[in-house]
Design a protein around this motif. Sequence first.
Motif, PDB file in Angstrom:
ATOM      1  N   GLY A   1       4.765  -0.656   1.968  1.00 50.66           N
ATOM      2  CA  GLY A   1       4.701   0.116   0.741  1.00 50.66           C
ATOM      3  C   GLY A   1       3.826  -0.509  -0.330  1.00 50.66           C
ATOM      4  N   GLY A   2       3.277  -1.688  -0.083  1.00 46.04           N
ATOM      5  CA  GLY A   2       2.421  -2.362  -1.055  1.00 46.04           C
ATOM      6  C   GLY A   2       1.188  -2.930  -0.380  1.00 46.04           C
ATOM      7  N   ASP A   3       0.401  -3.676  -1.133  1.00 42.67           N
ATOM      8  CA  ASP A   3      -0.810  -4.280  -0.587  1.00 42.67           C
ATOM      9  C   ASP A   3      -0.485  -5.632   0.028  1.00 42.67           C
ATOM     10  N   PRO A   4      -0.937  -5.882   1.246  1.00 43.41           N
ATOM     11  CA  PRO A   4      -0.660  -7.175   1.881  1.00 43.41           C
ATOM     12  C   PRO A   4      -1.336  -8.314   1.121  1.00 43.41           C
ATOM     13  N   VAL A   5      -0.809  -9.500   1.294  1.00 39.24           N
ATOM     14  CA  VAL A   5      -1.416 -10.705   0.718  1.00 39.24           C
ATOM     15  C   VAL A   5      -2.312 -11.306   1.789  1.00 39.24           C
TER      16      VAL A   5
ATOM     17  N   VAL B   1      -3.818 -18.534 -18.274  1.00 38.17           N
ATOM     18  CA  VAL B   1      -4.492 -19.412 -19.223  1.00 38.17           C
ATOM     19  C   VAL B   1      -5.386 -18.587 -20.137  1.00 38.17           C
ATOM     20  N   ASP B   2      -6.089 -17.606 -19.535  1.00 36.57           N
ATOM     21  CA  ASP B   2      -6.980 -16.702 -20.280  1.00 36.57           C
ATOM     22  C   ASP B   2      -6.388 -15.305 -20.204  1.00 36.57           C
ATOM     23  N   ALA B   3      -6.086 -14.730 -21.349  1.00 37.21           N
ATOM     24  CA  ALA B   3      -5.444 -13.410 -21.382  1.00 37.21           C
ATOM     25  C   ALA B   3      -6.306 -12.330 -20.737  1.00 37.21           C
ATOM     26  N   ASP B   4      -7.617 -12.544 -20.698  1.00 31.90           N
ATOM     27  CA  ASP B   4      -8.521 -11.569 -20.100  1.00 31.90           C
ATOM     28  C   ASP B   4      -8.630 -11.723 -18.590  1.00 31.90           C
ATOM     29  N   GLN B   5      -7.991 -12.753 -18.054  1.00 35.89           N
ATOM     30  CA  GLN B   5      -8.039 -12.982 -16.620  1.00 35.89           C
ATOM     31  C   GLN B   5      -6.621 -13.182 -16.084  1.00 35.89           C
ATOM     32  N   PRO B   6      -5.909 -12.092 -15.823  1.00 35.86           N
ATOM     33  CA  PRO B   6      -4.527 -12.198 -15.345  1.00 35.86           C
ATOM     34  C   PRO B   6      -4.453 -12.886 -13.988  1.00 35.86           C
ATOM     35  N   VAL B   7      -3.311 -13.477 -13.702  1.00 38.86           N
ATOM     36  CA  VAL B   7      -3.095 -14.158 -12.427  1.00 38.86           C
ATOM     37  C   VAL B   7      -3.110 -13.120 -11.307  1.00 38.86           C
ATOM     38  N   ARG B   8      -3.837 -13.442 -10.256  1.00 37.59           N
ATOM     39  CA  ARG B   8      -4.051 -12.497  -9.175  1.00 37.59           C
ATOM     40  C   ARG B   8      -3.654 -13.126  -7.846  1.00 37.59           C
ATOM     41  N   LEU B   9      -3.145 -12.323  -6.941  1.00 38.29           N
ATOM     42  CA  LEU B   9      -2.775 -12.792  -5.612  1.00 38.29           C
ATOM     43  C   LEU B   9      -4.009 -12.950  -4.730  1.00 38.29           C
ATOM     44  N   PRO B  10      -3.969 -13.866  -3.757  1.00 37.32           N
ATOM     45  CA  PRO B  10      -5.094 -13.989  -2.826  1.00 37.32           C
ATOM     46  C   PRO B  10      -5.371 -12.666  -2.124  1.00 37.32           C
ATOM     47  N   GLY B  11      -6.636 -12.290  -2.082  1.00 35.56           N
ATOM     48  CA  GLY B  11      -7.026 -11.065  -1.402  1.00 35.56           C
ATOM     49  C   GLY B  11      -6.915  -9.808  -2.240  1.00 35.56           C
ATOM     50  N   ALA B  12      -6.383  -9.907  -3.453  1.00 37.53           N
ATOM     51  CA  ALA B  12      -6.175  -8.703  -4.261  1.00 37.53           C
ATOM     52  C   ALA B  12      -7.493  -7.993  -4.561  1.00 37.53           C
ATOM     53  N   ARG B  13      -8.527  -8.762  -4.879  1.00 38.69           N
ATOM     54  CA  ARG B  13      -9.827  -8.154  -5.186  1.00 38.69           C
ATOM     55  C   ARG B  13     -10.402  -7.478  -3.952  1.00 38.69           C
ATOM     56  N   ALA B  14     -10.270  -8.118  -2.776  1.00 41.66           N
ATOM     57  CA  ALA B  14     -10.793  -7.541  -1.540  1.00 41.66           C
ATOM     58  C   ALA B  14     -10.055  -6.251  -1.180  1.00 41.66           C
TER      59      ALA B  14
END
Length: 344
Positions: free
Chosen positions: A173-177, A304-317
């Motif tokens: 139901g979600g995006d794999p890591v 650390v930077d509000a404009d760069q939220p923490v992201r999971l590995p592979g999220a961009r791909a």
Amino acid sequence: MSAKNRARLTQEEARALATRAFERAGVAEAAASDAAEILTLAQMMGIDTYGLGRVAGLIERIRVGGIDPGANVSVSSPASALRHVDGQNGLGPAVARLALAKAMDAAQESGIGACFCMRANHLGALAPYLWIAAEAGFAAIVTTNTAAMIAPAGGRSPQLGNNPLGIGMPYPGGDPVLLDMALSVVSRSRVRNAAQAGTPIPDTWGTDSAGRPTTDAAAAIDGMLLPVGGYKGAGLALGLDLLSGVLSGASFLGDVPTVARQPDAEQNLGHMFILIDAQRLMSDMNLAERMASAVAMIEGTPPVDADQPVRLPGARAVASLRQSQAEGIRLDQELLAELRSLAG
């Protein structure tokens, strides 16, 4: 590049083009389609360096004798949960895609399965294989060895490959890591780009031919890449090579030829695919709940930077893949023309 110089293809159109190109080079239809699937997925994920632009280079290696287009790949089952693939120097992504399928078969039968592959060629990015496994409900650990470009801890000559490590986790139901990482601080292409531009590099990227850290990108091209984490990264690269190269029966460490220097050489790379059938451990509902909690913990971490939220590995791909599925794959007109020419 402007939108005018780009075209949009569906996933099926792009895969069909690459398939026909490989078939024209002498590759059997099934293997050609498997290789095209992997390269198309990489392109959709935004991993252009291992995407459809690789088709021409692979066909050139076929032309000069570095890859056997008619390889008769063999598969054996040494144990109920174990498979062994002899790639017979076949087309890299096709052999690896078959090895993944055999590991998935073993995991479906036994709950966990592994496939070791020898006499293989470069398989491309790991993310597409992790994606295929996760979409089928499998957690995965994947690695391969490469030509040497990293020195062992304390050494001054390359003996270790920039061996990637891939870990994939399904999320019903979600995006794999999807974690797909090589073990150098940066890729050789970034060092090469700096050398071509005549710009210095950080001394944490590479060494000269004597093993000394350097800011001279040209010297680093003739030298070695530095591993992540110093001796720890070098140790991890060694461990992955022992698993994928030594244990599979393939070439290993400094014996793996460099295709850039020897395009007609048989690489005899080794791969390792370990697959776990997640449903044998818990229901999809339970896994989805646990993954949702894990994802929330990571993505909810204050950045650390509000404009760069923490992201999971592979999220961009995965986001790029979803966009390509919805809107089509954007290809440069030059690449599209090349693929059409190769496909006839």
